[in-house]
Design a protein around this motif. Sequence first.
Motif, PDB file in Angstrom:
ATOM      1  N   ILE A   1       0.848  -1.190   0.000  1.00 51.66           N
ATOM      2  CA  ILE A   1       0.000   0.000   0.000  1.00 51.66           C
ATOM      3  C   ILE A   1       0.883   1.239   0.000  1.00 51.66           C
ATOM      4  CG2 ILE A   1      -1.781   1.253   1.291  1.00 51.66           C
ATOM      5  CD1 ILE A   1      -2.316  -1.604   2.653  1.00 51.66           C
ATOM      6  N   ARG A   2       0.542   2.216  -0.829  1.00 54.19           N
ATOM      7  CA  ARG A   2       1.221   3.512  -0.824  1.00 54.19           C
ATOM      8  C   ARG A   2       0.139   4.577  -0.649  1.00 54.19           C
ATOM      9  NH1 ARG A   2       6.160   5.496  -2.032  1.00 54.19           N
ATOM     10  NH2 ARG A   2       6.802   3.518  -2.923  1.00 54.19           N
ATOM     11  N   VAL A   3       0.352   5.438   0.353  1.00 57.37           N
ATOM     12  CA  VAL A   3      -0.609   6.486   0.686  1.00 57.37           C
ATOM     13  C   VAL A   3       0.069   7.829   0.460  1.00 57.37           C
ATOM     14  CG1 VAL A   3      -2.138   7.390   2.474  1.00 57.37           C
ATOM     15  CG2 VAL A   3      -1.564   4.957   2.466  1.00 57.37           C
ATOM     16  N   THR A   4      -0.610   8.719  -0.258  1.00 65.03           N
ATOM     17  CA  THR A   4      -0.088  10.058  -0.514  1.00 65.03           C
ATOM     18  C   THR A   4      -1.037  11.098   0.053  1.00 65.03           C
ATOM     19  OG1 THR A   4      -1.099  10.088  -2.710  1.00 65.03           O
ATOM     20  CG2 THR A   4       1.189   9.376  -2.585  1.00 65.03           C
ATOM     21  N   GLY A   5      -0.496  12.273   0.283  1.00 66.12           N
ATOM     22  CA  GLY A   5      -1.242  13.380   0.883  1.00 66.12           C
ATOM     23  C   GLY A   5      -0.426  13.934   2.035  1.00 66.12           C
ATOM     24  N   ARG A   6      -1.102  14.459   3.059  1.00 73.90           N
ATOM     25  CA  ARG A   6      -0.390  14.893   4.267  1.00 73.90           C
ATOM     26  C   ARG A   6      -0.362  13.693   5.204  1.00 73.90           C
ATOM     27  NH1 ARG A   6      -3.329  19.269   6.826  1.00 73.90           N
ATOM     28  NH2 ARG A   6      -4.190  17.680   8.175  1.00 73.90           N
ATOM     29  N   VAL A   7       0.648  12.841   5.026  1.00 71.03           N
ATOM     30  CA  VAL A   7       0.713  11.572   5.751  1.00 71.03           C
ATOM     31  C   VAL A   7       2.023  11.399   6.526  1.00 71.03           C
ATOM     32  CG1 VAL A   7      -0.946  10.383   4.273  1.00 71.03           C
ATOM     33  CG2 VAL A   7       1.473  10.349   3.652  1.00 71.03           C
ATOM     34  N   GLN A   8       2.923  12.361   6.436  1.00 71.58           N
ATOM     35  CA  GLN A   8       4.145  12.326   7.248  1.00 71.58           C
ATOM     36  C   GLN A   8       4.079  13.466   8.253  1.00 71.58           C
ATOM     37  OE1 GLN A   8       7.868  11.983   5.173  1.00 71.58           O
ATOM     38  NE2 GLN A   8       7.148  10.319   3.881  1.00 71.58           N
ATOM     39  N   GLY A   9       4.564  13.204   9.469  1.00 72.78           N
ATOM     40  CA  GLY A   9       4.526  14.209  10.515  1.00 72.78           C
ATOM     41  C   GLY A   9       3.182  14.332  11.198  1.00 72.78           C
ATOM     42  N   VAL A  10       2.301  13.375  10.960  1.00 73.49           N
ATOM     43  CA  VAL A  10       0.954  13.393  11.562  1.00 73.49           C
ATOM     44  C   VAL A  10       0.663  12.081  12.286  1.00 73.49           C
ATOM     45  CG1 VAL A  10      -0.016  15.112   9.972  1.00 73.49           C
ATOM     46  CG2 VAL A  10      -0.097  12.677   9.364  1.00 73.49           C
ATOM     47  N   PHE A  11       1.708  11.364  12.679  1.00 76.41           N
ATOM     48  CA  PHE A  11       1.605  10.094  13.410  1.00 76.41           C
ATOM     49  C   PHE A  11       0.926   8.991  12.602  1.00 76.41           C
ATOM     50  CE2 PHE A  11       1.903  13.459  16.554  1.00 76.41           C
ATOM     51  CZ  PHE A  11       3.042  13.047  17.235  1.00 76.41           C
TER      52      PHE A  11
ATOM     53  N   VAL B   1      -5.476  12.114   3.417  1.00 73.62           N
ATOM     54  CA  VAL B   1      -5.119  11.122   2.406  1.00 73.62           C
ATOM     55  C   VAL B   1      -5.687  11.576   1.069  1.00 73.62           C
ATOM     56  CG1 VAL B   1      -5.397   8.724   1.676  1.00 73.62           C
ATOM     57  CG2 VAL B   1      -5.029   9.258   4.104  1.00 73.62           C
ATOM     58  N   ASP B   2      -4.798  11.810   0.111  1.00 77.07           N
ATOM     59  CA  ASP B   2      -5.209  12.208  -1.236  1.00 77.07           C
ATOM     60  C   ASP B   2      -5.430  10.985  -2.123  1.00 77.07           C
ATOM     61  OD1 ASP B   2      -5.043  14.873  -0.501  1.00 77.07           O
ATOM     62  OD2 ASP B   2      -3.022  15.123  -1.304  1.00 77.07           O
ATOM     63  N   ALA B   3      -4.597   9.958  -1.941  1.00 76.24           N
ATOM     64  CA  ALA B   3      -4.710   8.748  -2.766  1.00 76.24           C
ATOM     65  C   ALA B   3      -4.122   7.563  -2.015  1.00 76.24           C
ATOM     66  CB  ALA B   3      -3.987   8.932  -4.089  1.00 76.24           C
TER      67      ALA B   3
ATOM     68  N   VAL C   1      -7.300  -7.574   6.245  1.00 83.22           N
ATOM     69  CA  VAL C   1      -6.476  -6.759   5.346  1.00 83.22           C
ATOM     70  C   VAL C   1      -7.354  -5.724   4.644  1.00 83.22           C
ATOM     71  CG1 VAL C   1      -5.054  -6.796   3.248  1.00 83.22           C
ATOM     72  CG2 VAL C   1      -4.681  -8.495   5.056  1.00 83.22           C
ATOM     73  N   GLU C   2      -8.529  -6.124   4.191  1.00 78.72           N
ATOM     74  CA  GLU C   2      -9.439  -5.183   3.532  1.00 78.72           C
ATOM     75  C   GLU C   2      -9.888  -4.086   4.493  1.00 78.72           C
ATOM     76  OE1 GLU C   2     -12.527  -7.555   1.767  1.00 78.72           O
ATOM     77  OE2 GLU C   2     -11.155  -8.404   0.280  1.00 78.72           O
ATOM     78  N   GLU C   3     -10.126  -4.449   5.758  1.00 82.93           N
ATOM     79  CA  GLU C   3     -10.509  -3.448   6.759  1.00 82.93           C
ATOM     80  C   GLU C   3      -9.354  -2.479   7.023  1.00 82.93           C
ATOM     81  OE1 GLU C   3     -12.484  -3.170  11.209  1.00 82.93           O
ATOM     82  OE2 GLU C   3     -12.491  -5.098  10.161  1.00 82.93           O
ATOM     83  N   MET C   4      -8.135  -3.008   7.031  1.00 85.75           N
ATOM     84  CA  MET C   4      -6.952  -2.166   7.216  1.00 85.75           C
ATOM     85  C   MET C   4      -6.830  -1.167   6.074  1.00 85.75           C
ATOM     86  SD  MET C   4      -4.370  -1.701   9.237  1.00 85.75           S
ATOM     87  CE  MET C   4      -2.701  -1.106   9.267  1.00 85.75           C
ATOM     88  N   ILE C   5      -7.014  -1.623   4.852  1.00 85.33           N
ATOM     89  CA  ILE C   5      -6.939  -0.739   3.682  1.00 85.33           C
ATOM     90  C   ILE C   5      -8.003   0.347   3.783  1.00 85.33           C
ATOM     91  CG2 ILE C   5      -7.252  -0.624   1.172  1.00 85.33           C
ATOM     92  CD1 ILE C   5      -6.046  -3.538   1.148  1.00 85.33           C
ATOM     93  N   ALA C   6      -9.206  -0.033   4.166  1.00 86.13           N
ATOM     94  CA  ALA C   6     -10.289   0.950   4.308  1.00 86.13           C
ATOM     95  C   ALA C   6      -9.940   1.994   5.358  1.00 86.13           C
ATOM     96  CB  ALA C   6     -11.595   0.235   4.663  1.00 86.13           C
ATOM     97  N   ALA C   7      -9.342   1.570   6.478  1.00 83.49           N
ATOM     98  CA  ALA C   7      -8.948   2.516   7.521  1.00 83.49           C
ATOM     99  C   ALA C   7      -7.855   3.451   7.019  1.00 83.49           C
ATOM    100  CB  ALA C   7      -8.484   1.752   8.761  1.00 83.49           C
ATOM    101  N   MET C   8      -6.894   2.907   6.281  1.00 86.86           N
ATOM    102  CA  MET C   8      -5.781   3.714   5.780  1.00 86.86           C
ATOM    103  C   MET C   8      -6.225   4.739   4.740  1.00 86.86           C
ATOM    104  SD  MET C   8      -2.667   0.949   5.642  1.00 86.86           S
ATOM    105  CE  MET C   8      -1.393   2.170   5.210  1.00 86.86           C
ATOM    106  N   LYS C   9      -7.380   4.557   4.137  1.00 90.86           N
ATOM    107  CA  LYS C   9      -7.902   5.550   3.184  1.00 90.86           C
ATOM    108  C   LYS C   9      -8.252   6.852   3.882  1.00 90.86           C
ATOM    109  CE  LYS C   9      -9.630   2.390  -0.329  1.00 90.86           C
ATOM    110  NZ  LYS C   9     -10.823   1.833  -1.004  1.00 90.86           N
ATOM    111  N   HIS C  10      -8.430   6.791   5.204  1.00 90.76           N
ATOM    112  CA  HIS C  10      -8.768   7.984   5.992  1.00 90.76           C
ATOM    113  C   HIS C  10      -7.619   8.404   6.892  1.00 90.76           C
ATOM    114  CE1 HIS C  10     -12.850   7.670   4.572  1.00 90.76           C
ATOM    115  NE2 HIS C  10     -12.813   6.392   4.857  1.00 90.76           N
ATOM    116  N   GLY C  11      -6.932   7.444   7.512  1.00 94.12           N
ATOM    117  CA  GLY C  11      -5.801   7.735   8.383  1.00 94.12           C
ATOM    118  C   GLY C  11      -6.221   8.374   9.690  1.00 94.12           C
ATOM    119  N   PRO C  12      -5.236   8.801  10.481  1.00 99.14           N
ATOM    120  CA  PRO C  12      -5.529   9.466  11.751  1.00 99.14           C
ATOM    121  C   PRO C  12      -6.099  10.861  11.501  1.00 99.14           C
ATOM    122  CG  PRO C  12      -3.180   9.528  11.326  1.00 99.14           C
ATOM    123  CD  PRO C  12      -3.796   8.678  10.245  1.00 99.14           C
TER     124      PRO C  12
END
Length: 90
Positions: free
Chosen positions: A7-17, A70-72, A54-65
């Motif tokens: 999985i690769r997540v882009t957006g404001r995803v570093q420095g936000v825990f 998350v842009d993509a 794994v699918e639930e994890m992916i769904a959670a990562m689409k939103h993040g903390p």
Amino acid sequence: MATARRIRVTGRVQGVFFRAWTREQAKRLGVFGWVRNCADGSVEAHVEGEQAAVEEMIAAMKHGPGAARVDALDCEAVALTGAHNFEVTH
């Protein structure tokens, strides 16, 4: 049935825990693998476990903390590694 995804997540995803939050979600869901920051500002993860988890994890990562934006999220099937924990790597 076990499955694995890269999985690769882009957006404001570093420095936000994002990585610590991802590790907490993995523990909650019982999935294994790793998560790390990438030089381009994205976050990359390897997640493996039961398909539904794994699918639930992916769904959670689409939103993040809460502080993340998350842009993509790109996801691809990969081979299982036999991981037995979930680590934040560098």
